[in-house]
Design a protein around this motif. Structure first.
Motif, mmCIF file in Angstrom:
data_model
loop_
_atom_site.group_PDB
_atom_site.id
_atom_site.type_symbol
_atom_site.label_atom_id
_atom_site.label_comp_id
_atom_site.label_asym_id
_atom_site.label_seq_id
_atom_site.Cartn_x
_atom_site.Cartn_y
_atom_site.Cartn_z
ATOM 1 N N ALA A 1 -40.013 37.733 66.189
ATOM 2 C CA ALA A 1 -41.196 37.944 65.354
ATOM 3 C C ALA A 1 -40.814 38.019 63.875
ATOM 4 O O ALA A 1 -41.504 37.443 63.019
ATOM 5 C CB ALA A 1 -41.913 39.226 65.785
ATOM 6 N N PHE A 2 -39.722 38.723 63.572
ATOM 7 C CA PHE A 2 -39.282 38.813 62.172
ATOM 8 C C PHE A 2 -38.891 37.439 61.629
ATOM 9 O O PHE A 2 -39.128 37.138 60.453
ATOM 10 C CB PHE A 2 -38.108 39.783 62.058
ATOM 11 C CG PHE A 2 -38.497 41.229 62.223
ATOM 12 C CD1 PHE A 2 -39.658 41.718 61.644
ATOM 13 C CD2 PHE A 2 -37.711 42.096 62.963
ATOM 14 C CE1 PHE A 2 -40.020 43.044 61.793
ATOM 15 C CE2 PHE A 2 -38.059 43.423 63.123
ATOM 16 C CZ PHE A 2 -39.226 43.899 62.542
ATOM 17 N N ALA A 3 -38.273 36.610 62.471
ATOM 18 C CA ALA A 3 -37.908 35.263 62.031
ATOM 19 C C ALA A 3 -39.157 34.459 61.688
ATOM 20 O O ALA A 3 -39.196 33.747 60.669
ATOM 21 C CB ALA A 3 -37.101 34.561 63.126
ATOM 22 N N LEU A 4 -40.202 34.567 62.508
ATOM 23 C CA LEU A 4 -41.446 33.840 62.239
ATOM 24 C C LEU A 4 -42.149 34.380 60.994
ATOM 25 O O LEU A 4 -42.718 33.617 60.206
ATOM 26 C CB LEU A 4 -42.373 33.922 63.449
ATOM 27 C CG LEU A 4 -41.916 33.149 64.690
ATOM 28 C CD1 LEU A 4 -42.838 33.436 65.861
ATOM 29 C CD2 LEU A 4 -41.877 31.650 64.396
ATOM 30 N N ILE A 5 -42.105 35.702 60.804
ATOM 31 C CA ILE A 5 -42.712 36.296 59.603
ATOM 32 C C ILE A 5 -42.002 35.800 58.349
ATOM 33 O O ILE A 5 -42.638 35.505 57.324
ATOM 34 C CB ILE A 5 -42.675 37.832 59.694
ATOM 35 C CG1 ILE A 5 -43.629 38.315 60.789
ATOM 36 C CG2 ILE A 5 -43.038 38.463 58.351
ATOM 37 C CD1 ILE A 5 -43.526 39.805 61.078
ATOM 38 N N ALA A 6 -40.664 35.706 58.440
ATOM 39 C CA ALA A 6 -39.900 35.197 57.291
ATOM 40 C C ALA A 6 -40.308 33.758 56.974
ATOM 41 O O ALA A 6 -40.421 33.374 55.795
ATOM 42 C CB ALA A 6 -38.406 35.272 57.599
ATOM 43 N N ILE A 7 -40.532 32.951 58.001
ATOM 44 C CA ILE A 7 -40.976 31.566 57.796
ATOM 45 C C ILE A 7 -42.321 31.551 57.084
ATOM 46 O O ILE A 7 -42.518 30.817 56.099
ATOM 47 C CB ILE A 7 -41.077 30.832 59.148
ATOM 48 C CG1 ILE A 7 -39.684 30.621 59.740
ATOM 49 C CG2 ILE A 7 -41.784 29.498 58.991
ATOM 50 C CD1 ILE A 7 -39.708 30.055 61.142
ATOM 51 N N MET A 8 -43.264 32.354 57.559
ATOM 52 C CA MET A 8 -44.609 32.351 56.996
ATOM 53 C C MET A 8 -44.613 32.826 55.547
ATOM 54 O O MET A 8 -45.310 32.250 54.691
ATOM 55 C CB MET A 8 -45.516 33.225 57.853
ATOM 56 C CG MET A 8 -45.712 32.703 59.280
ATOM 57 S SD MET A 8 -46.725 33.780 60.318
ATOM 58 C CE MET A 8 -48.320 33.625 59.512
ATOM 59 N N SER B 1 -45.404 31.738 49.877
ATOM 60 C CA SER B 1 -45.009 31.961 48.477
ATOM 61 C C SER B 1 -44.734 30.640 47.763
ATOM 62 O O SER B 1 -45.113 30.453 46.598
ATOM 63 C CB SER B 1 -43.782 32.868 48.424
ATOM 64 O OG SER B 1 -42.705 32.285 49.141
ATOM 65 N N ALA B 2 -44.081 29.697 48.439
ATOM 66 C CA ALA B 2 -43.770 28.412 47.824
ATOM 67 C C ALA B 2 -45.042 27.609 47.536
ATOM 68 O O ALA B 2 -45.182 26.986 46.474
ATOM 69 C CB ALA B 2 -42.840 27.611 48.729
ATOM 70 N N LEU B 3 -45.977 27.622 48.476
ATOM 71 C CA LEU B 3 -47.221 26.863 48.268
ATOM 72 C C LEU B 3 -48.105 27.524 47.217
ATOM 73 O O LEU B 3 -48.833 26.836 46.490
ATOM 74 C CB LEU B 3 -47.969 26.709 49.587
ATOM 75 C CG LEU B 3 -47.287 25.820 50.632
ATOM 76 C CD1 LEU B 3 -48.125 25.708 51.890
ATOM 77 C CD2 LEU B 3 -47.019 24.415 50.064
ATOM 78 N N LEU B 4 -48.065 28.862 47.124
ATOM 79 C CA LEU B 4 -48.797 29.526 46.040
ATOM 80 C C LEU B 4 -48.253 29.112 44.685
ATOM 81 O O LEU B 4 -49.008 28.858 43.733
ATOM 82 C CB LEU B 4 -48.693 31.052 46.205
ATOM 83 C CG LEU B 4 -49.683 31.708 47.163
ATOM 84 C CD1 LEU B 4 -49.341 33.177 47.352
ATOM 85 C CD2 LEU B 4 -51.111 31.564 46.625
ATOM 86 N N PRO C 1 -52.662 29.952 50.051
ATOM 87 C CA PRO C 1 -52.526 29.040 48.914
ATOM 88 C C PRO C 1 -53.628 27.986 48.887
ATOM 89 O O PRO C 1 -54.076 27.594 47.799
ATOM 90 C CB PRO C 1 -51.149 28.391 49.150
ATOM 91 C CG PRO C 1 -50.414 29.327 50.035
ATOM 92 C CD PRO C 1 -51.452 29.946 50.899
ATOM 93 N N ALA C 2 -54.051 27.518 50.070
ATOM 94 C CA ALA C 2 -55.103 26.509 50.120
ATOM 95 C C ALA C 2 -56.411 27.057 49.559
ATOM 96 O O ALA C 2 -57.111 26.386 48.787
ATOM 97 C CB ALA C 2 -55.298 26.034 51.557
#
Length: 400
Positions: A277-284, A289-292, A385-386
């Motif tokens: 779960a932490f790995a998926l949260i890090a992905i999200m 942040s990058a798309l923002l 971001p969208a």
């Protein structure tokens, strides 16, 4: 689809940033795959190690209960305690019925009891297991674990564990006094010495022919238990329930006798779920942040598109598509690299015993699951971001 093409152009316009994003996603996916393969591999390893040394289902005589009339005219149940050992008298019928069930590989009647091995002044308590010599490997692969002598019990000898042999200074061919818990003594040769790797077996269990065990344990006809081996240990509870409905015996699946193992595996699985779960949260978080940041840097372009009549839904879909592309590319790359890493650790590196360094199961890496979760998570993380990009006022965006 035009929105998809725009999203792809945005990603390729800044290849370094996109590459870092995809690399970060891939790294998180590698962690997910590695942890999943390790946890499931460890669970499989422990289960195989455990179930390979025990019966998957065990049938025993039901516990006899005496009903005693109480002072208030009610019946009180009390366990019977007599010198007569409980046994299954019509055991052959029970064996035949068990052998007819699906997934049953072997059914082994046993005569079990306790006793002592005596050599000089040394005395060691043992658990005796009398079995048919032709079924020596039906429950535990004893013949493969012999380190001295042979596993042939047809000659009337005794098989003992390596730790017990060391304690008493025994080797194959040496006779030893066997005294059963019924007070019957016999001089019996040690046919073979095995090393299973489980201390409670190597130090406390001795095997002998059922024909030799019967007079020693005063059981001329019946058996004390029937052990069953299955082709799939996970089916033990189901088979046990079937036998309970068919036979008047106490039937126990191996899971009931190994609650600690099951609890440990469940705890281990929950720990792995937290890490995943932490790995998926890090992905999200990284994608959001990058798309923002991208939406802020491309305010002018977004404003121009909106001034030409491009809808807010189109702008939002561009950013969602970016998240999906990043998630899909990162998950595919991470899954491939994660599989190669697990394969290398399971086959390319060996431990001190010559086996794999880690009990990793490369095929159990949860690849489809992580790809789906990563793509869905990436799409969800792109929504913020969208929405931010879609809400931009075209006039203000162009002026800035």
């Amino acid at each position: 689809m035009f929105a998809l093409r725009v999203a792809f152009r945005y990603l390729t316009a800044n290849r370094v940033q996109s590459g870092l994003l995809i690399g970060g996603v891939a790294l998180s996916v590698i962690v997910f795959v590695f942890m999943t393969a390790l946890i499931r591999g460890l669970a499989l390893f422990l289960t195989v190690q455990t179930t390979g040394q025990i019966a998957h289902v065990e049938m025993e005589p039901p516990r006899r209960i005496a009903e005693v009339m109480g002072p208030d005219a009610r019946f009180a149940a009390q366990p019977i305690s007599t010198f007569q050992r409980q046994q299954i008298r019509n055991w052959q019928l029970m064996v035949d019925q068990a052998e007819q069930l699906d997934h049953v590989v072997a059914v082994v009647p046993e005569v079990n009891g306790n006793g002592f091995l005596v050599r000089g002044t040394a005395v060691a308590p043992i658990a005796l297991q009398g079995i048919d010599p032709s079924q020596i490997d039906a429950i535990i692969p004893l013949s493969k674990s012999i380190i001295d002598g042979s596993a042939d019990l047809s000659t009337g000898g005794l098989l003992i564990g390596a730790e017990l042999a060391e304690d008493l200074g025994l080797r194959a061919g040496v006779p030893v006094i066997l005294r059963s818990d019924r007070g019957i003594e016999r001089l019996i040769p040690v046919t073979g010495i095995f090393r299973i790797g489980l201390s409670n077996v190597d130090r406390r269990v001795a095997y002998l022919s059922i024909a030799v065990a019967r007079p020693l344990l005063a059981l001329p006809n019946g058996v004390t238990s029937v052990s069953i081996k299955l082709d799939d240990p996970a089916l033990a509870p189901l088979i046990a329930e079937q036998l309970k409905r068919q036979l008047p015996l106490k039937v126990t699946a191996w899971q009931e006798k190994n609650r600690n193992l099951e609890t440990a595996l469940e705890s281990q699985g929950r720990t792995g779920n937290f890490i995943q779960a932490f790995a998926l949260i890090a992905i999200m978080i990284s994608i959001a942040s990058a798309l923002l940041l991208t939406s802020v840097r491309r305010r002018g372009e977004i404003g121009i598109m909106r001034s030409f009549g491009i809808s807010r839904g189109f702008v939002a879909s561009v950013f969602v598509f970016q998240g999906v592309i990043i998630g899909l590319a990162g998950s595919l790359i991470g899954s491939a690299l994660g599989y190669r890493l697990c394969l290398f650790l399971s086959e390319g590196i060996t431990g001190p015993d010559g086996g794999p360094l880690l009990p990793i199961a490369p095929a159990e890496g949860g690849y489809v699951l992580v790809i789906v979760l990563t793509v869905v998570g990436s799409a969800i993380s792109a929504i913020l971001p969208a929405q931010a990009a879609a809400r931009l006022d075209p006039v203000e965006a162009i002026q800035q």
